[in-house]
Design an enzyme around this catalytic site. Structure first.
Site, PDB file in Angstrom:
ATOM      1  N   THR A 103       1.960  -5.202  -2.842  1.00 42.13           N
ATOM      2  CA  THR A 103       2.969  -5.312  -3.913  1.00 42.13           C
ATOM      3  C   THR A 103       4.129  -4.367  -3.636  1.00 42.13           C
ATOM      4  O   THR A 103       5.302  -4.734  -3.780  1.00 42.13           O
ATOM      5  CB  THR A 103       2.312  -4.984  -5.272  1.00 42.13           C
ATOM      6  OG1 THR A 103       1.223  -5.881  -5.462  1.00 42.13           O
ATOM      7  CG2 THR A 103       3.291  -5.136  -6.408  1.00 42.13           C
ATOM      8  N   SER A 137      -0.529  -6.056   8.175  1.00 41.23           N
ATOM      9  CA  SER A 137      -1.654  -6.525   8.954  1.00 41.23           C
ATOM     10  C   SER A 137      -2.575  -7.387   8.094  1.00 41.23           C
ATOM     11  O   SER A 137      -3.136  -6.898   7.111  1.00 41.23           O
ATOM     12  CB  SER A 137      -2.421  -5.316   9.503  1.00 41.23           C
ATOM     13  OG  SER A 137      -3.713  -5.709   9.861  1.00 41.23           O
ATOM     14  N   LYS A 194       2.394 -10.511 -21.914  1.00 47.36           N
ATOM     15  CA  LYS A 194       1.609  -9.358 -22.373  1.00 47.36           C
ATOM     16  C   LYS A 194       2.418  -8.600 -23.429  1.00 47.36           C
ATOM     17  O   LYS A 194       3.550  -8.181 -23.162  1.00 47.36           O
ATOM     18  CB  LYS A 194       1.297  -8.437 -21.175  1.00 47.36           C
ATOM     19  CG  LYS A 194       0.604  -7.146 -21.579  1.00 47.36           C
ATOM     20  CD  LYS A 194       0.348  -6.243 -20.377  1.00 47.36           C
ATOM     21  CE  LYS A 194      -0.157  -4.878 -20.822  1.00 47.36           C
ATOM     22  NZ  LYS A 194      -0.149  -3.880 -19.740  1.00 47.36           N
TER      23      LYS A 194
HETATM   24  P1  FAD Z   1      -1.801  -2.096  -0.827  1.00 49.10           P
HETATM   25  O1  FAD Z   1      -1.913  -3.274  -1.696  1.00 49.10           O
HETATM   26  O2  FAD Z   1      -3.064  -1.434  -0.382  1.00 49.10           O
HETATM   27  O3  FAD Z   1      -0.984  -2.538   0.458  1.00 49.10           O
HETATM   28  C1  FAD Z   1      -1.008  -1.784   1.635  1.00 49.10           C
HETATM   29  C2  FAD Z   1      -0.393  -2.583   2.746  1.00 49.10           C
HETATM   30  O4  FAD Z   1      -0.356  -1.775   3.911  1.00 49.10           O
HETATM   31  C3  FAD Z   1      -1.159  -3.849   3.108  1.00 49.10           C
HETATM   32  O5  FAD Z   1      -0.261  -4.901   3.400  1.00 49.10           O
HETATM   33  C4  FAD Z   1      -1.880  -3.467   4.385  1.00 49.10           C
HETATM   34  O6  FAD Z   1      -2.136  -4.557   5.225  1.00 49.10           O
HETATM   35  C5  FAD Z   1      -0.867  -2.519   4.991  1.00 49.10           C
HETATM   36  N1  FAD Z   1      -1.452  -1.601   5.955  1.00 49.10           N
HETATM   37  C6  FAD Z   1      -2.281  -0.559   5.725  1.00 49.10           C
HETATM   38  N2  FAD Z   1      -2.626   0.014   6.892  1.00 49.10           N
HETATM   39  C7  FAD Z   1      -1.996  -0.687   7.868  1.00 49.10           C
HETATM   40  C8  FAD Z   1      -1.954  -0.590   9.291  1.00 49.10           C
HETATM   41  N3  FAD Z   1      -2.652   0.322   9.981  1.00 49.10           N
HETATM   42  N4  FAD Z   1      -1.195  -1.476   9.950  1.00 49.10           N
HETATM   43  C9  FAD Z   1      -0.484  -2.435   9.307  1.00 49.10           C
HETATM   44  N5  FAD Z   1      -0.489  -2.571   7.970  1.00 49.10           N
HETATM   45  C10 FAD Z   1      -1.243  -1.699   7.274  1.00 49.10           C
HETATM   46  N6  FAD Z   1      -0.992  -1.309 -11.113  1.00 49.10           N
HETATM   47  C11 FAD Z   1      -0.400  -1.860 -12.177  1.00 49.10           C
HETATM   48  O7  FAD Z   1       0.814  -1.756 -12.320  1.00 49.10           O
HETATM   49  N7  FAD Z   1      -1.143  -2.518 -13.105  1.00 49.10           N
HETATM   50  C12 FAD Z   1      -2.488  -2.598 -13.053  1.00 49.10           C
HETATM   51  O8  FAD Z   1      -3.113  -3.230 -13.896  1.00 49.10           O
HETATM   52  C13 FAD Z   1      -3.144  -1.960 -11.975  1.00 49.10           C
HETATM   53  N8  FAD Z   1      -4.491  -1.974 -11.855  1.00 49.10           N
HETATM   54  C14 FAD Z   1      -5.085  -1.307 -10.826  1.00 49.10           C
HETATM   55  C15 FAD Z   1      -6.469  -1.191 -10.779  1.00 49.10           C
HETATM   56  C16 FAD Z   1      -7.073  -0.454  -9.772  1.00 49.10           C
HETATM   57  C17 FAD Z   1      -8.554  -0.295  -9.754  1.00 49.10           C
HETATM   58  C18 FAD Z   1      -6.288   0.133  -8.746  1.00 49.10           C
HETATM   59  C19 FAD Z   1      -6.917   0.887  -7.627  1.00 49.10           C
HETATM   60  C20 FAD Z   1      -4.915  -0.003  -8.774  1.00 49.10           C
HETATM   61  C21 FAD Z   1      -4.304  -0.684  -9.826  1.00 49.10           C
HETATM   62  N9  FAD Z   1      -2.918  -0.763  -9.909  1.00 49.10           N
HETATM   63  C22 FAD Z   1      -2.330  -1.328 -10.995  1.00 49.10           C
HETATM   64  C23 FAD Z   1      -2.088  -0.253  -8.828  1.00 49.10           C
HETATM   65  C24 FAD Z   1      -1.602  -1.425  -7.963  1.00 49.10           C
HETATM   66  O9  FAD Z   1      -2.711  -2.153  -7.478  1.00 49.10           O
HETATM   67  C25 FAD Z   1      -0.762  -0.923  -6.805  1.00 49.10           C
HETATM   68  O10 FAD Z   1       0.234  -0.060  -7.273  1.00 49.10           O
HETATM   69  C26 FAD Z   1      -0.087  -2.072  -6.091  1.00 49.10           C
HETATM   70  O11 FAD Z   1      -0.993  -3.057  -5.736  1.00 49.10           O
HETATM   71  C27 FAD Z   1       0.632  -1.589  -4.865  1.00 49.10           C
HETATM   72  O12 FAD Z   1      -0.261  -1.319  -3.817  1.00 49.10           O
HETATM   73  P2  FAD Z   1       0.368  -0.978  -2.408  1.00 49.10           P
HETATM   74  O13 FAD Z   1       1.276  -2.077  -2.012  1.00 49.10           O
HETATM   75  O14 FAD Z   1       0.912   0.400  -2.473  1.00 49.10           O
HETATM   76  O15 FAD Z   1      -0.918  -0.917  -1.466  1.00 49.10           O
END
Ligand code: FAD
Length: 501
Positions: free
Chosen positions: A11, A35, A74
């Site tokens: 996200t 990835s 919501k």
């Molecule tokens: P991720 O979704 O983990 O994405 C990481 C990315 O990095 C992926 O594409 C992965 O492939 C890539 N990556 C990692 N390592 C490598 C590598 N070595 N090489 C290439 N690519 C790599 N937020 C809300 O606003 N509302 C909610 O209701 C909510 N509920 C949640 C419930 C839980 C239990 C948790 C843990 C979180 C929740 N969140 C919520 C937070 C929300 O899920 C995150 O803020 C959001 O999904 C963003 O995640 P991210 O993109 O930072 O990480």
């Protein structure tokens, strides 16, 4: 500084890519590396109202976005069993009653209580009553304040399409190492498995909890806030819907944390959040699976986290966005909002002609203020409780809290007043609803309320309540509104992405 590289396509990564590509177009050269092997965290489905602004900035028509993400509306969060077992209250996104410039509506309501007006505070809030009635519609002058419940995997896919249409280049590959320039410590390139290098001038770390760039390569450090927000584990599972989706998220406390229920158009998201010191994984899993409704559609997804924040969100030529920058637990659905805030800030401060240390300092200060304000609001839910039925709740009730929160709670208890500081996310009405919902009752109220005669007070309170009630009666059912406005074409369940933790 034209070459911007985003590491990670969850996200955070795709929100950043779509916003940068749409706002800056050919002024930048944008690449996103992700990835498929690793996948995304696959949760994050409940949001708060400012996401509407993000969509507006990206010129995304609301109905298209809701269809693509199978979203529902919501109107707030129902908190069950937080003050005590069997008690519930609602944190709505709306306003309650009508404020006077000198004093919030709660002062008038409290004065009414002492004068025979015993209608609950809730009765004066349109969003709250609409949520409980399962109704929704857009109202003139944006009178209904709302957010969305959405499918996280579909949201990332939707944004990816926008970003790629706007010129973002996507590179599939696993980042094996991060190359730093010896003398400055800046990042020069991401090196993928197989040896391919992706060079850039500015790097956004959107690699989730791994924090590959900001922590693993740059070691900025992390402030652990577990002593205030003790939950450190979660399990998420998707189920088939068994009833019409309600326009609100449920947060149901249990003896060592809480459970969520997030209704989407095509399924329901469920999860349990808990403190592993007090609840074992197997017990938590049993509890989750024995309380969900509907057929299970996904394997349980186990997640571990540490609440807290990176000491710097922006360091040298790297900015953390999303879970790489820290996590405050999902109780008030604030993570996607923090992503949005960081991205808009990055765009405002985009260092196209070179990075300024003053921009970095300003960015880090602003982001830390956001985090601390949200942190305090979350701690309030754990601290102000009558629950003493388990070691978890006894620990929460007895913990020391930040002075900023202690001041807010005591001020409200003594005077009924709440002040919103420096663009704070949560408005006065949010604090009032949660403080009263958790059991803090003000000992006094503002004298301006006593200026009203008995007749004027009655006219005010009855008028406001009637107006809310009549408006809610005229609203269509939430499900019916979605069906005609933004029904998702494909209603079959989507499996979540691979578990990454
Ligand atoms: P991720 O979704 O983990 O994405 C990481 C990315 O990095 C992926 O594409 C992965 O492939 C890539 N990556 C990692 N390592 C490598 C590598 N070595 N090489 C290439 N690519 C790599 N937020 C809300 O606003 N509302 C909610 O209701 C909510 N509920 C949640 C419930 C839980 C239990 C948790 C843990 C979180 C929740 N969140 C919520 C937070 C929300 O899920 C995150 O803020 C959001 O999904 C963003 O995640 P991210 O993109 O930072 O990480």
């Amino acid at each position: 500084m034209r070459r911007i590289v985003i590491a990670g396509g969850g996200t955070a990564g795709w929100m950043a890519a779509s916003a940068l590509a749409r706002t800056l177009g050919p002024a930048i050269d944008l690449t996103l590396v992700e990835s498929e092997q690793i996948g995304t965290v696959g949760v994050g489905e409940s949001t708060i109202p400012p996401l509407q602004n993000f969509n507006r900035i990206l010129r995304i028509p609301e109905a298209d976005f809701m269809r693509a993400t199978s979203a529902t509306f919501k109107l707030g969060i129902e908190f069950e069993n937080w003050k005590e077992d069997g008690h519930s209250y609602f944190h709505s996104f709306g306003t309650t009653g009508r404020d006077h410039w000198s004093a919030g509506f709660q002062h008038f309501w409290l004065h009414g209580l002492t004068n025979g007006h015993d209608a609950p505070y809730d009765d004066y809030c349109l969003e709250l009553l609409a949520a409980h009635a399962g109704r929704f519609a857009h109202l003139p002058n944006n009178r209904m304040n709302y957010a969305y419940q959405l499918d996280a995997t579909r949201y990332a896919a939707f944004l990816r399409q926008l970003a790629e249409e706007d010129g973002c280049r996507r590179v599939e590959g696993k980042i094996a190492s991060v190359e730093l320039v010896g003398e400055t410590g800046d990042i020069s390139a991401l090196v993928l498995e197989g040896g391919r290098r992706v060079e850039g001038d500015l790097f956004l770390d959107c690699t989730g909890f791994r924090a590959l760039l900001i922590e693993q390569a740059m070691h900025v450090g992390f402030d652990d806030w577990t002593h205030w927000l003790p939950c450190d584990s979660a399990i998420a599972v998707q189920t088939a819907s068994v009833r019409s989706p309600v326009p609100f998220t449920r947060a149901i406390a249990h003896d060592s944390g809480w459970q969520w229920r997030i209704p989407l158009q095509h399924r329901q998201g469920n999860g349990i959040v808990y403190c592993s010191r007090y609840l074992e994984h197997e017990v938590a899993l049993d509890r989750l699976l024995s309380t969900v409704e509907g057929k299970q559609l996904s394997e349980p997804n186990r997640l571990r986290f540490t609440t807290g924040a990176r000491r710097k969100q922006w360091h040298r030529n790297c900015i953390a966005v999303g879970l790489s920058g820290g996590f405050l637990e999902p109780l008030e659905s604030t993570s996607i909002h923090l992503i949005q805030r960081a991205i808009l800030r990055i765009i405002r401060m985009l260092p196209l002609s070179g990075i300024s240390q003053r921009d970095i300092a300003e960015f880090n200060d602003q982001h830390l203020a956001d985090l601390e304000q949200i942190r305090d609001f979350l701690i309030l839910h754990y601290k102000a409780t009558d629950r003493r039925d388990s070691p978890f709740w006894r620990q929460c009730a007895s913990m020391e809290i930040p002075e900023s929160l202690a001041q807010k709670m005591e001020l409200f208890r003594e005077t009924g007043r709440v002040f919103r500081r420096n663009e704070e996310l949560f408005a006065e009405n949010s604090w009032v609803q949660v403080m009263m919902g958790q059991g803090i009752t003000p000992h006094s109220y503002h004298p301006v309320a006593t200026k009203l005669t008995a007749e004027e007070l009655k006219t005010l309170l009855d008028g406001l309540r009637d107006n809310v009630r009549k408006t809610v009666e005229q609203l269509p059912p939430h499900e019916g509104f979605i069906a005609q406005y933004c029904a998702a074409a494909e209603k079959s369940p989507v499996q979540p992405a691979a578990t990454v933790i």
